[in-house]
Write a protein that holds these residues in place. Structure first.
Motif, PDB file in Angstrom:
ATOM      1  N   ALA A  58      56.455  40.880  46.352  1.00 29.05           N
ATOM      2  CA  ALA A  58      55.996  42.261  46.170  1.00 29.05           C
ATOM      3  C   ALA A  58      56.957  43.198  46.872  1.00 29.05           C
ATOM      4  CB  ALA A  58      54.583  42.442  46.729  1.00 29.05           C
ATOM      5  N   ALA A  59      56.959  44.454  46.434  1.00 32.46           N
ATOM      6  CA  ALA A  59      57.833  45.433  47.068  1.00 32.46           C
ATOM      7  C   ALA A  59      57.258  46.829  46.884  1.00 32.46           C
ATOM      8  CB  ALA A  59      59.248  45.352  46.499  1.00 32.46           C
ATOM      9  N   VAL A  60      57.659  47.715  47.778  1.00 30.43           N
ATOM     10  CA  VAL A  60      57.195  49.107  47.728  1.00 30.43           C
ATOM     11  C   VAL A  60      58.362  50.008  48.109  1.00 30.43           C
ATOM     12  CG1 VAL A  60      56.295  48.936  50.102  1.00 30.43           C
ATOM     13  CG2 VAL A  60      55.479  50.747  48.583  1.00 30.43           C
ATOM     14  N   ASP A  61      58.501  51.087  47.361  1.00 29.52           N
ATOM     15  CA  ASP A  61      59.558  52.049  47.654  1.00 29.52           C
ATOM     16  C   ASP A  61      59.285  52.775  48.977  1.00 29.52           C
ATOM     17  OD1 ASP A  61      60.232  53.092  44.225  1.00 29.52           O
ATOM     18  OD2 ASP A  61      60.988  51.435  45.437  1.00 29.52           O
ATOM     19  N   TRP A  62      60.262  53.537  49.416  1.00 26.75           N
ATOM     20  CA  TRP A  62      60.218  54.196  50.716  1.00 26.75           C
ATOM     21  C   TRP A  62      59.004  55.093  50.898  1.00 26.75           C
ATOM     22  CZ3 TRP A  62      60.730  59.609  51.254  1.00 26.75           C
ATOM     23  CH2 TRP A  62      60.976  60.280  50.051  1.00 26.75           C
ATOM     24  N   ASN A  63      58.561  55.717  49.810  1.00 31.12           N
ATOM     25  CA  ASN A  63      57.453  56.666  49.921  1.00 31.12           C
ATOM     26  C   ASN A  63      56.152  56.114  49.369  1.00 31.12           C
ATOM     27  OD1 ASN A  63      58.015  56.660  47.236  1.00 31.12           O
ATOM     28  ND2 ASN A  63      58.375  58.851  47.046  1.00 31.12           N
ATOM     29  N   GLY A  64      56.146  54.844  49.004  1.00 32.60           N
ATOM     30  CA  GLY A  64      54.928  54.235  48.495  1.00 32.60           C
ATOM     31  C   GLY A  64      54.599  54.583  47.060  1.00 32.60           C
ATOM     32  N   ALA A  65      55.496  55.279  46.369  1.00 24.24           N
ATOM     33  CA  ALA A  65      55.195  55.741  45.022  1.00 24.24           C
ATOM     34  C   ALA A  65      55.243  54.619  43.995  1.00 24.24           C
ATOM     35  CB  ALA A  65      56.158  56.855  44.625  1.00 24.24           C
ATOM     36  N   ASN A  66      56.072  53.634  44.224  1.00 25.48           N
ATOM     37  CA  ASN A  66      56.250  52.541  43.262  1.00 25.48           C
ATOM     38  C   ASN A  66      55.981  51.208  43.936  1.00 25.48           C
ATOM     39  OD1 ASN A  66      57.273  54.079  40.900  1.00 25.48           O
ATOM     40  ND2 ASN A  66      58.901  54.599  42.339  1.00 25.48           N
ATOM     41  N   LEU A  67      55.131  50.431  43.308  1.00 31.15           N
ATOM     42  CA  LEU A  67      54.780  49.106  43.793  1.00 31.15           C
ATOM     43  C   LEU A  67      55.172  48.074  42.738  1.00 31.15           C
ATOM     44  CD1 LEU A  67      51.136  49.876  45.012  1.00 31.15           C
ATOM     45  CD2 LEU A  67      53.244  50.116  46.302  1.00 31.15           C
ATOM     46  N   TYR A  68      55.587  46.922  43.195  1.00 29.16           N
ATOM     47  CA  TYR A  68      56.025  45.864  42.285  1.00 29.16           C
ATOM     48  C   TYR A  68      55.429  44.536  42.746  1.00 29.16           C
ATOM     49  CZ  TYR A  68      59.521  49.457  41.361  1.00 29.16           C
ATOM     50  OH  TYR A  68      60.154  50.644  41.064  1.00 29.16           O
ATOM     51  N   TYR A  69      55.064  43.695  41.759  1.00 29.22           N
ATOM     52  CA  TYR A  69      54.486  42.400  42.082  1.00 29.22           C
ATOM     53  C   TYR A  69      55.029  41.327  41.154  1.00 29.22           C
ATOM     54  CZ  TYR A  69      50.991  45.095  44.658  1.00 29.22           C
ATOM     55  OH  TYR A  69      50.361  45.934  45.541  1.00 29.22           O
ATOM     56  N   ALA A  70      55.175  40.151  41.704  1.00 31.35           N
ATOM     57  CA  ALA A  70      55.454  38.997  40.865  1.00 31.35           C
ATOM     58  C   ALA A  70      54.222  38.697  40.017  1.00 31.35           C
ATOM     59  CB  ALA A  70      55.802  37.798  41.733  1.00 31.35           C
ATOM     60  N   ASP A  71      54.450  38.197  38.812  1.00 31.93           N
ATOM     61  CA  ASP A  71      53.321  37.895  37.921  1.00 31.93           C
ATOM     62  C   ASP A  71      52.351  36.914  38.570  1.00 31.93           C
ATOM     63  OD1 ASP A  71      55.240  37.966  34.811  1.00 31.93           O
ATOM     64  OD2 ASP A  71      54.326  39.581  35.985  1.00 31.93           O
ATOM     65  N   SER A  72      52.872  36.013  39.370  1.00 31.50           N
ATOM     66  CA  SER A  72      52.036  34.964  39.967  1.00 31.50           C
ATOM     67  C   SER A  72      51.051  35.503  40.999  1.00 31.50           C
ATOM     68  CB  SER A  72      52.924  33.898  40.613  1.00 31.50           C
ATOM     69  OG  SER A  72      53.750  34.482  41.605  1.00 31.50           O
ATOM     70  N   VAL A  73      51.267  36.729  41.483  1.00 30.58           N
ATOM     71  CA  VAL A  73      50.380  37.264  42.527  1.00 30.58           C
ATOM     72  C   VAL A  73      49.651  38.531  42.088  1.00 30.58           C
ATOM     73  CG1 VAL A  73      51.913  36.299  44.275  1.00 30.58           C
ATOM     74  CG2 VAL A  73      52.086  38.732  43.696  1.00 30.58           C
ATOM     75  N   LYS A  74      49.958  39.041  40.914  1.00 27.57           N
ATOM     76  CA  LYS A  74      49.300  40.262  40.438  1.00 27.57           C
ATOM     77  C   LYS A  74      47.786  40.080  40.406  1.00 27.57           C
ATOM     78  CE  LYS A  74      52.905  42.392  37.632  1.00 27.57           C
ATOM     79  NZ  LYS A  74      53.391  42.667  36.248  1.00 27.57           N
ATOM     80  N   GLY A  75      47.098  41.079  40.909  1.00 33.14           N
ATOM     81  CA  GLY A  75      45.642  41.035  40.941  1.00 33.14           C
ATOM     82  C   GLY A  75      45.087  40.320  42.156  1.00 33.14           C
ATOM     83  N   ARG A  76      45.943  39.641  42.915  1.00 35.55           N
ATOM     84  CA  ARG A  76      45.493  38.923  44.116  1.00 35.55           C
ATOM     85  C   ARG A  76      46.113  39.478  45.389  1.00 35.55           C
ATOM     86  NH1 ARG A  76      46.780  33.764  44.872  1.00 35.55           N
ATOM     87  NH2 ARG A  76      48.724  33.844  43.673  1.00 35.55           N
ATOM     88  N   PHE A  77      47.367  39.917  45.309  1.00 35.89           N
ATOM     89  CA  PHE A  77      48.084  40.430  46.479  1.00 35.89           C
ATOM     90  C   PHE A  77      48.236  41.943  46.357  1.00 35.89           C
ATOM     91  CE2 PHE A  77      50.775  36.413  47.651  1.00 35.89           C
ATOM     92  CZ  PHE A  77      49.617  35.655  47.627  1.00 35.89           C
ATOM     93  N   THR A  78      48.234  42.607  47.504  1.00 38.75           N
ATOM     94  CA  THR A  78      48.448  44.051  47.555  1.00 38.75           C
ATOM     95  C   THR A  78      49.428  44.378  48.671  1.00 38.75           C
ATOM     96  OG1 THR A  78      46.190  44.484  46.772  1.00 38.75           O
ATOM     97  CG2 THR A  78      47.376  46.313  47.801  1.00 38.75           C
ATOM     98  N   ILE A  79      50.498  45.062  48.307  1.00 41.82           N
ATOM     99  CA  ILE A  79      51.452  45.515  49.309  1.00 41.82           C
ATOM    100  C   ILE A  79      51.122  46.952  49.687  1.00 41.82           C
ATOM    101  CG2 ILE A  79      53.140  46.304  47.594  1.00 41.82           C
ATOM    102  CD1 ILE A  79      55.344  45.370  49.561  1.00 41.82           C
ATOM    103  N   SER A  80      51.312  47.270  50.948  1.00 41.27           N
ATOM    104  CA  SER A  80      51.096  48.640  51.410  1.00 41.27           C
ATOM    105  C   SER A  80      52.001  48.902  52.603  1.00 41.27           C
ATOM    106  CB  SER A  80      49.630  48.874  51.780  1.00 41.27           C
ATOM    107  OG  SER A  80      49.237  48.025  52.843  1.00 41.27           O
ATOM    108  N   ARG A  81      52.036  50.151  53.007  1.00 39.69           N
ATOM    109  CA  ARG A  81      52.852  50.519  54.161  1.00 39.69           C
ATOM    110  C   ARG A  81      52.185  51.673  54.892  1.00 39.69           C
ATOM    111  NH1 ARG A  81      58.524  51.697  52.329  1.00 39.69           N
ATOM    112  NH2 ARG A  81      58.765  52.414  54.481  1.00 39.69           N
ATOM    113  N   ASP A  82      52.427  51.710  56.186  1.00 40.12           N
ATOM    114  CA  ASP A  82      51.959  52.802  57.027  1.00 40.12           C
ATOM    115  C   ASP A  82      53.174  53.328  57.766  1.00 40.12           C
ATOM    116  OD1 ASP A  82      50.910  54.475  58.982  1.00 40.12           O
ATOM    117  OD2 ASP A  82      49.142  53.237  59.306  1.00 40.12           O
TER     118      ASP A  82
END
Length: 123
Positions: free
Chosen positions: A49-73
């Motif tokens: 998974a990955a997230v851009d600098w401002n959190g606007a775009n999130l990306y997930y591998a197909d194998s983890v979509k719907g189960r994993f969530t990336i976030s940042r503070d």
């Protein structure tokens, strides 16, 4: 000197949850995209998974979509990976990494890497 430190790994039964944290120091965290990667024993590293600098775009591998969530503070200089409904095939060493601004998903050309944290999911 930039440093990334992962925490939160461990042993969990299938169907369980874990939350990984990645604490950053020595860099302007809010200017960096953050990625999570994993490498199972004997396997190549894969993007999770990955997230851009401002959190606007999130990306997930197909194998983890719907189960994993990336976030940042950005206020805490920390990225997270919430992992739910874990499966034995999620067992791996998980790494966080940082690169300026955008993720370049799903590539792994990141500037800084953590030391990794082990996640083991038992069946």
């Amino acid at each position: 000197q930039a440093q990334l430190v992962e925490s939160g790994g461990g042993l969990v039964q299938a169907g369980g949850s874990l939350r990984l944290s990645c604490a950053a120091s020595g860099l302007t965290f809010s200017s960096y995209a953050m990625g999570w990667f994993r490498q199972a024993q004997g396997m190549e590293r894969e993007s999770v998974a990955a997230v851009d600098w401002n959190g606007a775009n999130l990306y997930y591998a197909d194998s983890v979509k719907g189960r994993f969530t990336i976030s940042r503070d950005n206020g805490k200089n920390t990225a997270y990976l919430q992992m739910n409904n874990l499966k034995p095939e999620d067992t791996a060493v998980y790494y966080c990494a940082a690169r300026p601004y955008t993720t370049n998903w799903p590539k792994s050309d990141y500037y800084y890497w953590g030391q990794g944290t082990q996640v083991t999911v038992s069946s």
